[in-house]
Design a protein around this motif. Structure first.
Motif, short mmCIF file in Angstrom:
data_model
loop_
_atom_site.label_atom_id
_atom_site.label_comp_id
_atom_site.label_asym_id
_atom_site.label_seq_id
_atom_site.Cartn_x
_atom_site.Cartn_y
_atom_site.Cartn_z
N ASP A 61 28.17 24.61 -51.06
CA ASP A 61 27.17 25.02 -50.05
C ASP A 61 26.94 26.53 -50.06
OD1 ASP A 61 29.37 24.74 -47.12
OD2 ASP A 61 29.35 26.14 -48.79
N GLY A 62 27.63 27.22 -50.98
CA GLY A 62 27.39 28.65 -51.13
C GLY A 62 28.24 29.55 -50.26
N GLU A 63 29.12 28.99 -49.47
CA GLU A 63 29.99 29.78 -48.60
C GLU A 63 31.43 29.35 -48.82
OE1 GLU A 63 29.31 32.31 -46.79
OE2 GLU A 63 27.11 32.20 -46.99
N PRO A 64 32.23 30.08 -49.61
CA PRO A 64 31.86 31.30 -50.35
C PRO A 64 30.93 31.00 -51.52
CG PRO A 64 34.07 30.59 -50.93
CD PRO A 64 33.63 29.70 -49.83
N PRO A 65 30.35 32.03 -52.12
CA PRO A 65 29.36 31.83 -53.17
C PRO A 65 29.91 31.06 -54.36
CG PRO A 65 29.31 34.09 -52.41
CD PRO A 65 30.52 33.46 -51.79
N LEU A 66 29.07 30.19 -54.91
CA LEU A 66 29.45 29.43 -56.08
C LEU A 66 29.49 30.36 -57.28
CD1 LEU A 66 29.97 26.42 -56.87
CD2 LEU A 66 27.59 26.38 -57.64
N GLN A 67 30.56 30.27 -58.04
CA GLN A 67 30.71 31.10 -59.24
C GLN A 67 31.10 30.23 -60.42
OE1 GLN A 67 33.63 34.06 -57.88
NE2 GLN A 67 31.99 35.57 -57.85
N VAL A 68 30.56 30.58 -61.57
CA VAL A 68 30.90 29.91 -62.82
C VAL A 68 31.97 30.74 -63.52
CG1 VAL A 68 30.06 29.14 -65.06
CG2 VAL A 68 28.61 28.93 -63.02
N TRP A 69 32.95 30.10 -64.05
CA TRP A 69 33.98 30.82 -64.78
C TRP A 69 34.31 30.12 -66.09
CZ3 TRP A 69 38.11 27.71 -65.71
CH2 TRP A 69 38.34 26.64 -64.84
N ARG A 70 34.84 30.89 -67.03
CA ARG A 70 35.41 30.37 -68.27
C ARG A 70 36.64 31.20 -68.56
NH1 ARG A 70 33.08 29.77 -74.50
NH2 ARG A 70 34.60 28.17 -75.12
#
Length: 126
Positions: free
Chosen positions: A105-114
């Motif tokens: 839901d964006g809270e906290p912000p969605l982040q992509v990681w590798r």
């Protein structure tokens, strides 16, 4: 921050077996693909095997039929069962994974990681 920690490497005779493990920890919402890569001395890094979150697998030609990748989504872990090992399998084996942190839901912000692990050495003697 996501960390990957490998274990299970070592020295084995030709024809023997080893099982590598890799556990992911940290801020993980979802892990997509997980996999293993290796780098032998003087060579480029190459794909060993990958597995999707749904269990679809892919293997490098040189390990097809000898290695088996699996994962435990509940433990955020991936495994590599290596059978019929050959001296040419000697390499530093790296775990790799990609996914999301944060919240849908964006809270906290969605982040992509590798992320990559530090590597575990596999040495096969002839």
């Amino acid at each position: 921050q996501v960390q990957l920690v490998e274990s299970g490497g070592g020295l084995v005779q030709s024809g023997g077996s080893l099982r590598l493990s890799c556990a992911a920890s940290g801020s993980i919402l979802k892990i997509n693909d997980m996999g293993w890569y290796r780098r032998a001395p003087g060579k480029q890094r190459e794909l060993v095997a990958t597995i999707t979150s749904g269990g679809t697998t892919d293997y490098g030609d040189s390990v097809m039929g000898r290695f088996t990748i699996s994962r435990d989504n509940a433990k955020n872990s991936v495994y590599l069962q290596m059978n019929s090992l050959k001296p040419e399998d000697t390499a530093l084996y790296y775990c790799n994974a990609d996914g999301y942190s944060g919240s849908w839901d964006g809270e906290p912000p969605l982040q992509v990681w590798r992320q990559w692990g530090q590597g575990t050495q596999v040495t096969v003697s002839s």
